[in-house]
Design a protein around this motif. Sequence first.
Motif, PDB file in Angstrom:
ATOM      1  N   MET A 197       0.834  -1.182   0.000  1.00  0.00           N
ATOM      2  CA  MET A 197       0.000   0.000   0.000  1.00  0.00           C
ATOM      3  C   MET A 197       0.882   1.250   0.000  1.00  0.00           C
ATOM      4  N   GLN A 198       0.528   2.209  -0.818  1.00  0.00           N
ATOM      5  CA  GLN A 198       1.272   3.460  -0.836  1.00  0.00           C
ATOM      6  C   GLN A 198       0.644   4.467   0.119  1.00  0.00           C
ATOM      7  N   GLU A 199       1.522   5.272   0.711  1.00  0.00           N
ATOM      8  CA  GLU A 199       1.082   6.301   1.643  1.00  0.00           C
ATOM      9  C   GLU A 199       1.717   7.628   1.251  1.00  0.00           C
ATOM     10  N   ILE A 200       1.032   8.712   1.543  1.00  0.00           N
ATOM     11  CA  ILE A 200       1.590  10.045   1.303  1.00  0.00           C
ATOM     12  C   ILE A 200       2.450  10.397   2.505  1.00  0.00           C
ATOM     13  N   MET A 201       3.737  10.653   2.241  1.00  0.00           N
ATOM     14  CA  MET A 201       4.698  10.920   3.310  1.00  0.00           C
ATOM     15  C   MET A 201       5.479  12.199   2.988  1.00  0.00           C
ATOM     16  N   LEU A 202       6.016  12.821   4.032  1.00  0.00           N
ATOM     17  CA  LEU A 202       6.850  14.006   3.848  1.00  0.00           C
ATOM     18  C   LEU A 202       8.115  13.619   3.099  1.00  0.00           C
ATOM     19  N   LYS A 203       8.342  14.250   1.951  1.00  0.00           N
ATOM     20  CA  LYS A 203       9.516  13.977   1.122  1.00  0.00           C
ATOM     21  C   LYS A 203      10.674  14.895   1.508  1.00  0.00           C
ATOM     22  N   SER A 204      10.369  16.184   1.611  1.00  0.00           N
ATOM     23  CA  SER A 204      11.410  17.149   1.949  1.00  0.00           C
ATOM     24  C   SER A 204      10.791  18.392   2.562  1.00  0.00           C
ATOM     25  N   LYS A 205      11.643  19.115   3.300  1.00  0.00           N
ATOM     26  CA  LYS A 205      11.158  20.288   4.021  1.00  0.00           C
ATOM     27  C   LYS A 205      12.259  21.338   4.068  1.00  0.00           C
ATOM     28  N   ILE A 206      11.880  22.580   3.771  1.00  0.00           N
ATOM     29  CA  ILE A 206      12.760  23.730   3.995  1.00  0.00           C
ATOM     30  C   ILE A 206      12.229  24.388   5.263  1.00  0.00           C
ATOM     31  N   HIS A 207      13.021  24.327   6.326  1.00  0.00           N
ATOM     32  CA  HIS A 207      12.563  24.704   7.665  1.00  0.00           C
ATOM     33  C   HIS A 207      13.062  26.090   8.069  1.00  0.00           C
ATOM     34  N   MET A 208      12.132  26.969   8.399  1.00  0.00           N
ATOM     35  CA  MET A 208      12.401  28.311   8.930  1.00  0.00           C
ATOM     36  C   MET A 208      13.022  29.265   7.907  1.00  0.00           C
ATOM     37  N   ALA A 209      12.602  29.142   6.643  1.00  0.00           N
ATOM     38  CA  ALA A 209      13.026  30.113   5.634  1.00  0.00           C
ATOM     39  C   ALA A 209      12.338  31.446   5.912  1.00  0.00           C
ATOM     40  N   LYS A 210      12.974  32.522   5.527  1.00  0.00           N
ATOM     41  CA  LYS A 210      12.431  33.864   5.749  1.00  0.00           C
ATOM     42  C   LYS A 210      11.820  34.389   4.453  1.00  0.00           C
ATOM     43  N   VAL A 211      10.580  34.866   4.536  1.00  0.00           N
ATOM     44  CA  VAL A 211       9.911  35.444   3.365  1.00  0.00           C
ATOM     45  C   VAL A 211      10.622  36.749   3.008  1.00  0.00           C
ATOM     46  N   THR A 212      11.135  36.813   1.782  1.00  0.00           N
ATOM     47  CA  THR A 212      11.876  38.003   1.354  1.00  0.00           C
ATOM     48  C   THR A 212      11.001  39.012   0.625  1.00  0.00           C
ATOM     49  N   ASP A 213       9.877  38.540   0.071  1.00  0.00           N
ATOM     50  CA  ASP A 213       8.997  39.442  -0.673  1.00  0.00           C
ATOM     51  C   ASP A 213       7.644  38.769  -0.843  1.00  0.00           C
ATOM     52  N   LYS A 214       6.656  39.569  -1.218  1.00  0.00           N
ATOM     53  CA  LYS A 214       5.338  39.033  -1.544  1.00  0.00           C
ATOM     54  C   LYS A 214       4.709  39.917  -2.603  1.00  0.00           C
ATOM     55  N   SER A 215       3.837  39.312  -3.409  1.00  0.00           N
ATOM     56  CA  SER A 215       3.181  40.050  -4.482  1.00  0.00           C
ATOM     57  C   SER A 215       1.764  39.522  -4.654  1.00  0.00           C
TER      58      SER A 215
END
Length: 120
Positions: free
Chosen positions: A1-19
């Motif tokens: 059986m396949q399960e959805i699992m965490l593949k990768s994570k970028i932890h505590m990145a800082k938002v530099t901009d938003k639009s």
Amino acid sequence: MQEIMLKSKIHMAKVTDKSINYMGSIGIDTELLEKAGMKPYELVLVADVNNGQRFVTYIIPEEKGSKKIVINGAAARLVEQGDRVIIMAFGMYDSNEYKGPKVIIMNEKNEIVEIKQEGV
């Protein structure tokens, strides 16, 4: 059986901009994408550590080495520049093939502090 699992994570990145006036997505420095094993247009879950908001979007690549984390479109209303975020990508795995997620830990300058391969 396949399960959805965490593949990768970028932890505590800082938002530099938003639009807000952009069609949607999260822009991520291509160098970070490569280190995390994430790909352009991949679906990600983003959690804002400062305010608890979570949203799902897709990745667009930012210039390699730019250290940019840019929140676009409607999701830009959920974050502020300078907020710290956790960016999570998932995959489908058979129980016996899953080895745990790759975790990229960032500092306040969006520099990589540590890269871990967490085991299960």
